[in-house]
Design a protein around this motif. Structure first.
Motif, mmCIF file in Angstrom:
data_model
loop_
_atom_site.group_PDB
_atom_site.id
_atom_site.type_symbol
_atom_site.label_atom_id
_atom_site.label_comp_id
_atom_site.label_asym_id
_atom_site.label_seq_id
_atom_site.Cartn_x
_atom_site.Cartn_y
_atom_site.Cartn_z
ATOM 1 N N SER A 366 0.409 -95.629 -95.169
ATOM 2 C CA SER A 366 1.833 -95.282 -95.200
ATOM 3 C C SER A 366 2.707 -96.522 -95.183
ATOM 4 O O SER A 366 3.826 -96.509 -95.716
ATOM 5 C CB SER A 366 2.179 -94.359 -94.030
ATOM 6 O OG SER A 366 2.116 -95.051 -92.794
ATOM 7 N N PHE A 367 2.197 -97.605 -94.577
ATOM 8 C CA PHE A 367 2.965 -98.858 -94.540
ATOM 9 C C PHE A 367 2.646 -99.748 -95.739
ATOM 10 O O PHE A 367 3.552 -100.327 -96.347
ATOM 11 C CB PHE A 367 2.653 -99.628 -93.246
ATOM 12 C CG PHE A 367 3.364 -99.094 -92.047
ATOM 13 C CD1 PHE A 367 4.699 -99.399 -91.803
ATOM 14 C CD2 PHE A 367 2.707 -98.264 -91.145
ATOM 15 C CE1 PHE A 367 5.358 -98.897 -90.693
ATOM 16 C CE2 PHE A 367 3.364 -97.757 -90.030
ATOM 17 C CZ PHE A 367 4.697 -98.073 -89.800
ATOM 18 N N ASN A 368 1.368 -99.866 -96.076
ATOM 19 C CA ASN A 368 0.951 -100.824 -97.097
ATOM 20 C C ASN A 368 0.885 -100.249 -98.499
ATOM 21 O O ASN A 368 0.832 -100.995 -99.473
ATOM 22 C CB ASN A 368 -0.435 -101.396 -96.745
ATOM 23 C CG ASN A 368 -0.409 -102.266 -95.510
ATOM 24 O OD1 ASN A 368 0.655 -102.561 -94.968
ATOM 25 N ND2 ASN A 368 -1.581 -102.695 -95.064
#
Length: 548
Positions: A366-368
């Motif tokens: 979800s972040f990367n």
């Protein structure tokens, strides 16, 4: 096209390419496949090449073992006792006594592997007394078939500083007789490392080099031409790099460096080890993975599950096990590794550990965002139904290892810990395949006594024990795979999982000429005869590196 130096002809070459599964001949130059097709086409296109006639034998790409421990495997071959998981206390002690009679004064006697279902039998003062008598004063350390636990004698405990007043270590325990409360020599999880660290003092660099060389010979003899070493300490990377520099590493070696020092191997780990990885990179050594042990094993009730184990006097009611790394810590490790272009292999023996690993990977995604890195869940054997589809959704490989997707003493130990119904929902391989997951095949050698892929392939297809043990019994038969898929699991799929599928895993123009010749065509024999397959010849980069 370069002229072929070598042509293998008159064979039944299985390419692992479903669009063109079979060819008759392969031309090889500079260690690569330069031509493949009919015998006449390959011969006519490559005049002057050396010809080897396979006499109609089946050949295929070399096996890619996605999970093993080569230094431990070579060490077990050269320096340790070996006995089967169903060996009795009397049998084990007889072998120990025979070794003790030949051992130098003070020498440790190391061995494996007692059954995962034998903890209760060994966890008594009576059994310890038998082991002490057999040892003739030598320290003894015997691993179980999971490699997570040890049974040691009194001299070994003395040298390790363990006595009746010793408190259990974090993430482990010292076995005590349920009747007397006295130590039994049973070392669970981190307790095993306390003894192993002392025993390791007798292990020399020369022994390590010899063990690595022996391991590669053993792997080649079973047709293995590539592997991921699943706990690559600096000593392991150094041994493999040294072999490669001398032209003696006849397999592709991918290293998974431990994020934290394991219980069974010792040295620097984590960031300190990652910083050195380029020192060991070479033509065939790729230190591109990280290993995280998230939980233990079901038989010792150290694996983390959603549902509780059966009640017992030690753990009481409602015990579910626990992970050894917290959820936030796991997320931080995954993020840190991805930032360094390192994939992560996560040991998850219980379904709660699998859920935590998938959750952590989901957070990092979800972040990367998307990545080409392929993380592995090792021993993807107990999985909550709702997590099956998440493997494909998150691009996570299911590391099907070790080769116990059929009835074994492993499974009998699980039944004692969690009950028969739950224990037999073991290795949902077909469900993973149907959900689109990447299935990769490994041995976990020497947890499994040898890295023989053929018993693993047969077990994937039959879900029955190829050795003849547990006759007529199938383990969750609905999870069987077809043979073509099982072969893919141990070749092209594993090559994809370790990032080498452009070079290995199938027979194709331009790929490394890693080819094995078999004693039988596995597609022409009954499924229960696949495990009888022997490797007659192993070629690595077009060179013969093993001949039976």
């Amino acid at each position: 096209m370069a002229a072929a130096e070598l042509i293998l002809t008159n064979g039944r070459f299985y390419t692992v390419d479903r669009a063109r599964p079979w060819v008759e001949a392969v031309g090889i130059a500079n260690g690569r496949i330069m031509a493949l097709g009919s015998e006449s086409d390959v011969r006519s296109a490559q005049p002057g090449a050396r010809i080897i006639d396979l006499g109609g034998r089946m050949a295929m790409p070399g096996i890619v073992d996605v999970h093993n421990h080569v230094l431990m495997g070579g060490t077990s071959d050269l320096f340790e006792l070996r006995f089967s998981g169903d060996a009795t206390v009397a049998k084990i002690c007889a072998l120990v006594r025979a070794a003790a009679e030949k051992a130098a004064p003070g020498q440790w006697i190391m061995g494996a592997q007692w059954g995962a279902d034998a903890i209760a039998e060994l966890n008594t003062t009576e059994a310890l007394a038998q082991l002490d008598a057999a040892a003739l004063g030598h320290p003894v350390c015997l691993r179980d078939e999971t490699a997570h636990n040890r049974w040691v004698n009194s001299e070994a405990m003395h040298l390790a500083g363990i006595d009746e007043a010793s408190a259990d270590p974090e993430m482990g325990s010292f076995g005590r007789d349920p009747k007397t409360g006295k130590l039994t020599g049973m070392m669970i999880e981190s307790a095993a490392g306390i003894v192993e660290r002392v025993a390791a003092e007798q292990f020399t660099e020369e022994m390590g080099r010899a063990a690595a060389a022996q391991a590669i010979k053993t792997l080649n003899s079973f047709g293995v031409t590539a592997f991921l070493e699943a706990a690559s300490m600096q000593s392991t990377l150094s041994a493999l790099h040294s072999l490669d520099q001398r032209g003696k590493l006849t397999a592709w070696a991918v290293g998974a460096m431990p994020a934290m020092e394991p219980n069974f191997m010792f040295g620097i780990a984590g960031d300190e080890l990652f910083a050195l990885r380029e020192n060991y990179r070479s033509t065939h050594v790729r230190p591109d993975y990280v290993k995280i042990f998230l939980d233990g094993v079901p038989g010792a009730k150290t694996a983390a599950f959603h549902d509780a184990y059966l009640e017992d006097p030690i753990h009481g009611c409602c015990f579910r096990g626990a992970t050894m790394v917290t959820y936030p810590e796991l997320i931080r490790w995954l993020g840190k590794c991805e930032a360094q272009n390192l994939s992560v292999k996560i040991h998850c023996a219980g379904d709660a550990a699998v859920t935590q690993a998938l959750d952590a990977i989901d957070v990092v995604r979800s972040f990367n965002g998307p990545t080409k890195l392929i993380h592995h869940i090792a021993h993807a054997s107990y999985i909550a139904p709702g997590d099956i589809a998440r493997f494909a959704e998150l691009g996570v490989a299911a590391d099907l290892s070790p080769m116990i997707w059929f009835p074994t003493t492993f499974l009998e130990g699980h039944k004692e810990a969690m009950g028969t119904d739950r224990a037999e929902r073991f290795w949902p391989n077909a469900d993973l395949l149907n959900a689109g997951a990447l299935l990769a095949g490994g041995s976990d050698w020497p947890v499994i006594p040898n890295p023989d892929p053929w018993s693993g392939i047969e077990g994937l297809v039959t879900r029955q024990n190829p050795s003849g043990a547990f006759p007529g019994v199938s383990l969750w038969a609905e999870q069987a795979l077809d043979l073509a898929t099982a072969v893919e699991v141990f070749t092209l799929n594993s090559a994809k999982a370790i990032g080498l599928d452009k070079d290995i895993g199938s027979l194709a123009i331009g790929k490394s000429a890693d080819i094995i010749v078999l004693s039988q065509n596995i597609f022409d024999v009954p499924a229960d005869a696949i495990a009888d397959t022997q490797v007659l010849t192993t070629y690595f980069e077009g060179r013969e590196v093993y001949s039976r």
